[in-house]
Design an enzyme around this catalytic site. Structure first.
Site, PDB file in Angstrom:
ATOM      1  N   HIS A 153       0.852  -1.198   0.000  1.00  0.00           N
ATOM      2  CA  HIS A 153       0.000   0.000   0.000  1.00  0.00           C
ATOM      3  C   HIS A 153       0.879   1.237   0.000  1.00  0.00           C
ATOM      4  O   HIS A 153       2.102   1.128   0.105  1.00  0.00           O
ATOM      5  CB  HIS A 153      -0.925   0.007   1.234  1.00  0.00           C
ATOM      6  CG  HIS A 153      -0.197   0.157   2.540  1.00  0.00           C
ATOM      7  ND1 HIS A 153       0.153  -0.926   3.330  1.00  0.00           N
ATOM      8  CD2 HIS A 153       0.279   1.246   3.193  1.00  0.00           C
ATOM      9  CE1 HIS A 153       0.789  -0.498   4.417  1.00  0.00           C
ATOM     10  NE2 HIS A 153       0.886   0.805   4.349  1.00  0.00           N
ATOM     11  N   HIS A 198      -6.139  -1.739   4.355  1.00  0.00           N
ATOM     12  CA  HIS A 198      -5.988  -0.591   3.449  1.00  0.00           C
ATOM     13  C   HIS A 198      -5.144  -0.936   2.236  1.00  0.00           C
ATOM     14  O   HIS A 198      -4.240  -1.765   2.289  1.00  0.00           O
ATOM     15  CB  HIS A 198      -5.446   0.645   4.147  1.00  0.00           C
ATOM     16  CG  HIS A 198      -4.044   0.527   4.702  1.00  0.00           C
ATOM     17  ND1 HIS A 198      -3.513  -0.629   5.195  1.00  0.00           N
ATOM     18  CD2 HIS A 198      -3.074   1.460   4.831  1.00  0.00           C
ATOM     19  CE1 HIS A 198      -2.283  -0.398   5.615  1.00  0.00           C
ATOM     20  NE2 HIS A 198      -1.986   0.842   5.405  1.00  0.00           N
ATOM     21  N   HIS A 213       4.808   7.324   2.222  1.00  0.00           N
ATOM     22  CA  HIS A 213       5.546   6.061   2.189  1.00  0.00           C
ATOM     23  C   HIS A 213       4.895   5.021   1.279  1.00  0.00           C
ATOM     24  O   HIS A 213       3.715   5.102   0.976  1.00  0.00           O
ATOM     25  CB  HIS A 213       5.727   5.464   3.593  1.00  0.00           C
ATOM     26  CG  HIS A 213       4.473   4.932   4.232  1.00  0.00           C
ATOM     27  ND1 HIS A 213       3.741   5.644   5.157  1.00  0.00           N
ATOM     28  CD2 HIS A 213       3.817   3.744   4.119  1.00  0.00           C
ATOM     29  CE1 HIS A 213       2.719   4.933   5.575  1.00  0.00           C
ATOM     30  NE2 HIS A 213       2.722   3.756   4.952  1.00  0.00           N
ATOM     31  N   HIS A 245       0.798  -0.039  14.422  1.00  0.00           N
ATOM     32  CA  HIS A 245      -0.251   0.960  14.196  1.00  0.00           C
ATOM     33  C   HIS A 245      -1.514   0.512  14.926  1.00  0.00           C
ATOM     34  O   HIS A 245      -1.905  -0.652  14.814  1.00  0.00           O
ATOM     35  CB  HIS A 245      -0.601   1.072  12.712  1.00  0.00           C
ATOM     36  CG  HIS A 245       0.523   1.535  11.833  1.00  0.00           C
ATOM     37  ND1 HIS A 245       1.216   2.699  12.060  1.00  0.00           N
ATOM     38  CD2 HIS A 245       1.055   1.000  10.715  1.00  0.00           C
ATOM     39  CE1 HIS A 245       2.126   2.858  11.102  1.00  0.00           C
ATOM     40  NE2 HIS A 245       2.053   1.831  10.277  1.00  0.00           N
ATOM     41  N   TYR A 254       9.140   2.300   9.892  1.00  0.00           N
ATOM     42  CA  TYR A 254       9.304   3.328   8.854  1.00  0.00           C
ATOM     43  C   TYR A 254      10.794   3.621   8.712  1.00  0.00           C
ATOM     44  O   TYR A 254      11.480   3.836   9.721  1.00  0.00           O
ATOM     45  CB  TYR A 254       8.613   4.640   9.241  1.00  0.00           C
ATOM     46  CG  TYR A 254       7.110   4.693   9.110  1.00  0.00           C
ATOM     47  CD1 TYR A 254       6.383   3.811   8.316  1.00  0.00           C
ATOM     48  CD2 TYR A 254       6.410   5.700   9.777  1.00  0.00           C
ATOM     49  CE1 TYR A 254       5.005   3.929   8.201  1.00  0.00           C
ATOM     50  CE2 TYR A 254       5.022   5.817   9.666  1.00  0.00           C
ATOM     51  CZ  TYR A 254       4.332   4.928   8.882  1.00  0.00           C
ATOM     52  OH  TYR A 254       2.973   5.054   8.776  1.00  0.00           O
ATOM     53  N   GLU A 264       8.047   1.409   4.295  1.00  0.00           N
ATOM     54  CA  GLU A 264       7.533   0.748   5.485  1.00  0.00           C
ATOM     55  C   GLU A 264       7.614  -0.754   5.244  1.00  0.00           C
ATOM     56  O   GLU A 264       7.402  -1.214   4.117  1.00  0.00           O
ATOM     57  CB  GLU A 264       6.064   1.144   5.710  1.00  0.00           C
ATOM     58  CG  GLU A 264       5.399   0.397   6.865  1.00  0.00           C
ATOM     59  CD  GLU A 264       3.927   0.760   7.077  1.00  0.00           C
ATOM     60  OE1 GLU A 264       3.251   1.129   6.099  1.00  0.00           O
ATOM     61  OE2 GLU A 264       3.463   0.652   8.227  1.00  0.00           O
TER      62      GLU A 264
HETATM   63 FE   LIG Z   1       1.593   2.146   5.839  1.00  0.00          FE
END
Ligand SMILES: [Fe+2]
Ligand code: FES
Lengths: 306, 122
Positions: A153, A198, A213, A245, A254, A264
């Site tokens: 993503h 996501h 990112h 997260h 990161y 990431e």
């Molecule tokens: Fe991410």
């Protein structure tokens, strides 16, 4: 088959300042493979666990950042129907010929209200290395480096996030899995086309077209630890992590590529179904949402982009 | 590892002296400043030392070289134009000292400094 229209992220094209250093980083450290080099100097890469031709394109330039982010759709006809819907929404659509990128069929290309170029395509040739298909072993070539399994993503920064949300939901049939609302408005959205938490995310930001990112998926938390060892051993510039997260629940680090583009590594994350509610976060708990263990944003999260 | 050591003086945007770091010929100037900050040697910064990608891409560490010589890595033209470069502007994470240096932090757009420092203090 229930999944129709946009299936998933396909490939990302990034600008890099030093091609040799970038290829070494994405192959030896991230664990990708070079598929081919184009006559114009672009380099096409993939993870060994991806079937399609490539998922990462590097272009030598004098600035870092994002050129475009492309999603794969299920059928060729989808490109025509999406083109009409995007134009009816009021955004101009360019046609990109098949073969403009090796192994990729025709694309439609458009710039959304946050200033990012997004593309859709339906066809991709397969390339080596790829997962085995008949009596498949768990991998065909031995995973190396951070053992990234796929380009997963991206998070993009730009203005008009309300409009971007409306466009992705109404025109491209995405769902909003999570959102952050501040007292002065919508700050961030996490959008999915399928069942991952996501596929693309946006943070509201005054400057258009910025890149936060690109994420590479790892198998598990143990591989996130392995990636952390590699980041220190090879003096890769770190941003934050290993951590987690709250939003998406992904386990993460990161860090930065040799041109300062943030990368990431990401493992886990929940399964999203389209009947699930949108999960919401507010100003008070945003720290936990972004970095679950630190419980606050770091200096770089809102200010460092390429 | 190179033993060539240099002194790096740093000023803030208002030309006030903030402190000094020990620089090495094989180390990015910004990284030496991060270490100095860790030892509490940098004062008078309106906010913390601006550190981002450390690889010349994000522009947050833009600064003016007031004195001294350095060697450079590629850095994004978005933040250091050819004209900026002629004036001695650099990204501190993409230079290495070749002598003692005197540098002044100089974000791209002074108008944005306020907005930036807010987000940096979160
Ligand atoms: Fe991410
Ligand atoms: S920290 Fe990103 S350009 Fe220096």
């Amino acid at each position: 088959m229930a999944l129709t229209g946009v299936l998933r992220p396909g490939f990302i094209q990034l600008r890099v300042l030093d091609m040799a250093a970038s290829v070494e980083y994405y192959t030896k450290r991230i664990g990708f493979h070079v598929v081919t080099k184009g006559e114009d100097g672009r380099v096409y890469l993939k993870a060994a666990d991806e079937f399609d031709h490539h998922s990462l394109v590097l272009r030598q330039a004098d600035t870092a950042g994002l050129d475009l982010y492309a999603f794969k759709v299920r059928k060729d006809e989808d490109l025509d129907s999406f083109k009409k819907r995007i134009e009816d929404y009021g955004i101009e659509v360019d046609d990109v010929r098949a073969g403009e990128q090796p192994g990729i069929g025709r694309r439609i290309s458009f710039v959304i209200e946050s200033g990012h170029r997004i593309e859709l395509y339906a066809q991709a040739e397969m390339s080596e290395p790829k997962p085995l298909i008949h009596n498949p072993d768990v991998w065909s070539v031995e995973p190396h480096g951070m053992r990234a399994r796929r380009m997963d993503h991206a998070l993009l920064y730009g203005p008009n996030i309300e409009k971007v949300l409306n466009f992705f939901v109404k025109v491209l049939d995405f769902e909003c899995a999570e959102r952050v609302d501040m007292p002065d408005g919508l700050l961030a959205i996490w959008l999915t086309a399928g069942m991952k938490a996501h596929d693309i995310a946006f943070v509201n930001h005054p400057e258009p077209g910025k890149f936060h990112h690109v994420a590479f998926e790892l198998e598990d938390w143990k591989d996130v630890g392995n990636a952390a060892d590699i980041i220190t051993r090879y003096n890769i510039s770190i941003d934050i992590g290993p951590t987690r997260h709250g939003i998406t629940r992904g386990q993460t680090i990161y860090f930065f590529d040799p041109s300062g583009n943030r990368c990431e590594v990401f493992a886990g994350g929940y399964t999203y179904y389209p009947d699930h509610p949108t999960r919401t976060w507010d100003e008070k708990e945003i720290g936990r949402g972004i970095f679950y263990y630190e419980r606050q944003l770091n200096d770089a999260f809102l200010s460092v982009v390429t | 590892m190179s033993e060539q050591r240099f002194n790096i003086d740093v000023e803030n945007i208002n030309a006030e002296f903030c402190g000094s770091s020990t620089g090495y010929a094989d180390e990015r100037v910004l990284v030496s400043l991060e270490r100095a900050q860790g030892f509490g040697k940098l004062k008078n910064l309106p906010k913390r030392l601006p550190v981002g990608c450390r690889r010349g891409g994000c522009g947050i560490c833009r600064a003016r070289i007031l004195e001294g010589n350095y060697k450079r890595d590629p850095m994004s033209r978005e933040y250091v134009t050819l004209e900026d470069e002629k004036e001695g502007l650099v990204l501190l994470c993409a230079i290495y000292p070749l002598s003692d240096l005197k540098v002044r932090l100089e974000p791209k757009c002074v108008k944005n400094v306020e907005a930036n420092s807010q987000s940096l203090e979160i």
